[in-house]
Design an enzyme around this catalytic site. Structure first.
Site, PDB file in Angstrom:
ATOM      1  N   ARG A 120      11.500 -12.331   5.212  1.00 16.81           N
ATOM      2  CA  ARG A 120      11.311 -11.255   5.661  1.00 16.81           C
ATOM      3  C   ARG A 120      11.864 -11.294   7.091  1.00 16.81           C
ATOM      4  O   ARG A 120      11.498 -10.167   7.800  1.00 16.81           O
ATOM      5  CB  ARG A 120       9.889 -10.647   5.358  1.00 16.81           C
ATOM      6  CG  ARG A 120       8.991 -11.379   6.320  1.00 16.81           C
ATOM      7  CD  ARG A 120       7.410 -11.194   5.695  1.00 16.81           C
ATOM      8  NE  ARG A 120       6.995  -9.533   5.738  1.00 16.81           N
ATOM      9  CZ  ARG A 120       5.794  -9.232   5.115  1.00 16.81           C
ATOM     10  NH1 ARG A 120       4.896 -10.263   4.923  1.00 16.81           N
ATOM     11  NH2 ARG A 120       5.547  -8.088   5.274  1.00 16.81           N
ATOM     12  N   ASP A 140      -6.439  -4.785  -1.416  1.00 16.63           N
ATOM     13  CA  ASP A 140      -5.940  -3.518  -1.104  1.00 16.63           C
ATOM     14  C   ASP A 140      -6.544  -2.730  -2.108  1.00 16.63           C
ATOM     15  O   ASP A 140      -6.452  -1.396  -1.682  1.00 16.63           O
ATOM     16  CB  ASP A 140      -4.173  -3.634  -1.581  1.00 16.63           C
ATOM     17  CG  ASP A 140      -3.488  -4.649  -0.616  1.00 16.63           C
ATOM     18  OD1 ASP A 140      -3.931  -4.999   0.503  1.00 16.63           O
ATOM     19  OD2 ASP A 140      -2.437  -5.234  -1.154  1.00 16.63           O
ATOM     20  N   ARG A 184      -2.014 -12.969   7.939  1.00 16.50           N
ATOM     21  CA  ARG A 184      -1.185 -13.825   7.289  1.00 16.50           C
ATOM     22  C   ARG A 184      -0.603 -15.064   8.187  1.00 16.50           C
ATOM     23  O   ARG A 184      -0.063 -14.850   9.009  1.00 16.50           O
ATOM     24  CB  ARG A 184       0.186 -13.028   7.143  1.00 16.50           C
ATOM     25  CG  ARG A 184      -0.062 -11.844   6.023  1.00 16.50           C
ATOM     26  CD  ARG A 184      -0.214 -12.435   4.627  1.00 16.50           C
ATOM     27  NE  ARG A 184      -0.516 -11.343   3.563  1.00 16.50           N
ATOM     28  CZ  ARG A 184      -1.712 -11.048   3.258  1.00 16.50           C
ATOM     29  NH1 ARG A 184      -2.745 -11.410   3.681  1.00 16.50           N
ATOM     30  NH2 ARG A 184      -1.744 -10.022   2.318  1.00 16.50           N
ATOM     31  N   GLY A 219     -14.072 -11.801  -2.931  1.00 17.88           N
ATOM     32  CA  GLY A 219     -13.456 -12.188  -4.170  1.00 17.88           C
ATOM     33  C   GLY A 219     -14.141 -11.987  -5.395  1.00 17.88           C
ATOM     34  O   GLY A 219     -14.865 -11.046  -5.447  1.00 17.88           O
ATOM     35  N   GLY A 238     -17.688 -10.643  -5.165  1.00 16.27           N
ATOM     36  CA  GLY A 238     -18.004  -9.237  -4.571  1.00 16.27           C
ATOM     37  C   GLY A 238     -17.831  -9.097  -3.277  1.00 16.27           C
ATOM     38  O   GLY A 238     -16.949  -9.412  -2.534  1.00 16.27           O
ATOM     39  N   ALA A 239     -18.721  -8.175  -2.571  1.00 14.83           N
ATOM     40  CA  ALA A 239     -18.585  -7.949  -1.051  1.00 14.83           C
ATOM     41  C   ALA A 239     -19.770  -7.567  -0.707  1.00 14.83           C
ATOM     42  O   ALA A 239     -20.870  -7.276  -1.243  1.00 14.83           O
ATOM     43  CB  ALA A 239     -17.636  -6.666  -1.197  1.00 14.83           C
ATOM     44  N   ASP A 281       0.933  -6.946  -7.761  1.00  8.97           N
ATOM     45  CA  ASP A 281      -0.134  -6.612  -6.615  1.00  8.97           C
ATOM     46  C   ASP A 281      -0.612  -5.336  -6.798  1.00  8.97           C
ATOM     47  O   ASP A 281      -1.551  -5.088  -6.180  1.00  8.97           O
ATOM     48  CB  ASP A 281       0.798  -6.633  -5.270  1.00  8.97           C
ATOM     49  CG  ASP A 281       1.520  -8.136  -4.987  1.00  8.97           C
ATOM     50  OD1 ASP A 281       1.110  -8.896  -5.792  1.00  8.97           O
ATOM     51  OD2 ASP A 281       2.155  -8.275  -4.147  1.00  8.97           O
ATOM     52  N   GLY A 327       3.580  -4.588  -1.024  1.00 15.36           N
ATOM     53  CA  GLY A 327       3.428  -4.493   0.338  1.00 15.36           C
ATOM     54  C   GLY A 327       1.908  -3.928   0.581  1.00 15.36           C
ATOM     55  O   GLY A 327       1.775  -2.817  -0.076  1.00 15.36           O
ATOM     56  N   ALA A 328       1.278  -4.585   1.304  1.00 13.59           N
ATOM     57  CA  ALA A 328      -0.319  -4.153   1.372  1.00 13.59           C
ATOM     58  C   ALA A 328      -0.408  -2.802   1.642  1.00 13.59           C
ATOM     59  O   ALA A 328      -1.281  -2.266   0.734  1.00 13.59           O
ATOM     60  CB  ALA A 328      -0.866  -5.093   2.513  1.00 13.59           C
TER      61      ALA A 328
END
Ligand code: ATP
Length: 317
Positions: free
Chosen positions: A106, A260, A168, A230, A233-234, A296, A34-35
């Site tokens: 869910r 996350d 999402r 991804g 980088g950022a 995750d 879960g994130a």
């Protein structure tokens, strides 16, 4: 008192151990994810304290979720066991070595029944940071109200709000998401987004340069905006200054959870009073660690493991 308080849904994750159509899997691995709890685990691995608010069903899967989160050192005292609905499920299959397919079971889950009464105002007020994601408001009207209530409480108490847009598409339309996420961003101090999420919220054209996207996001309110790219980088704008966060070169086996991890790395350093360079370096390292391990959150680094990537230090300007 917790460094980070977060709220959301944590599900049981059923994962095909081999590549191929899911119907031919003879067995499935059982894990959790879960994130928001991934982020909270990332914080505790790096030496911080994190509390998680959410609902699980009164079932074996719910007991597994609480056992895992407790085992990772999260404060789950505010978690609710809901006898009326089951713990949500997430099923991960790999059709090729590169293509991961995630499906959610869910709708109507215990986690989606989160409501404002589940949010203890005193717990939110005691936090150094409140972290929320764009997933929780998409789960149900009551979950959306819970996020709004937590954010309002934090704003009123002067607790900084961190928001990961985390759009999402399976849960709501782009239009609904854009409106709600834009409103939440206006109440956030720290904002994490991908390029696509930034475009969604800003309704920006495809060719908009990255730094312009980041600047436009800061115009919504948050003084700290981090755009994740991804394996590239950022980029970040922090108190008006642009920063580039180069990626570590790693062998990626599972991209899910990197965002996350990145947020956990950034916030874990922020609550320790770390300077910008340290926050960004730990964020990039945690993101890189996350993609090297299936699952995750299992690959999230402990503080003494960060140096394993240190030969490829992030360059900050
Ligand atoms: P997810 O939603 O799958 O958790 P995300 O799309 O929110 O991820 P990413 O941009 O994939 O976030 O990853 C976050 C950060 O993690 C990146 O900015 C980068 O620093 C690091 N990272 C991600 N993938 C890689 C990779 N293949 N190699 C090195 N670093 C990576």
């Amino acid at each position: 008192t917790p460094d980070v308080v977060t709220l959301g849904e944590t599900m049981v994750l059923l994962r095909a151990p081999h590549i191929g159509p899911l119907r031919h899997a003879r067995t499935l691995d059982v894990a959790t994810g879960g994130a928001e709890s991934n982020l909270a685990i990332g914080i505790t691995r790096l030496g911080g304290r994190a509390a998680w608010i959410g609902r699980v069903g009164d079932d074996e899967f719910g007991r597994l979720v609480l056992a895992v989160l407790g085992g990772e050192g999260l404060d789950t005292r505010a978690a609710v066991i809901d006898p009326e609905a089951p713990t949500g499920l997430m099923v991960k299959a790999r059709r090729t070595s590169a293509a991961t397919d995630v499906r959610y079971y869910r709708a109507g889950s215990a986690g989606s029944r989160l409501c404002p009464d589940d949010v203890d105002p005193a717990l939110v007020r005691s936090a150094r940071i409140l972290h929320v994601t764009g997933i929780t408001p998409a789960l149900s009207p009551t979950a959306r109200a819970a996020v709004r209530a937590a954010v309002a409480e934090a704003n009123a108490a002067g607790v900084p709000v961190s928001l990961d847009l985390n759009y999402r598409r399976a849960l709501w339309s782009a239009e609904d998401a854009a409106g709600e996420l834009r409103a939440l961003a206006g109440h956030a101090d720290i904002l994490f987004a991908t390029e696509d999420e930034a475009r969604l919220v800003l309704k920006a054209p495809d060719h908009t340069p990255l730094v312009d996207l980041a600047r436009e996001l800061t115009a919504l309110g948050p003084a700290q905006v981090l755009l994740k790219r991804g394996e590239r980088g950022a980029v970040a704008i922090l108190d008006g200054r642009p920063h580039e966060v180069p990626p570590h070169r790693v062998h990626a086996v599972d991209p899910v959870g990197a965002g996350d991890a990145f947020a956990a790395g950034y916030l874990a350093e922020l609550v320790r009073g770390g300077p910008v360079a340290t926050r960004l370096a730990t964020a990039a390292a945690a993101g890189a660690f996350a993609v090297t391990v299936p699952g995750d959150w299992e690959g999230l680094p402990r503080r003494d493991e960060l140096r394993l990537l240190a030969q490829d230090d992030a360059v900050i300007r």
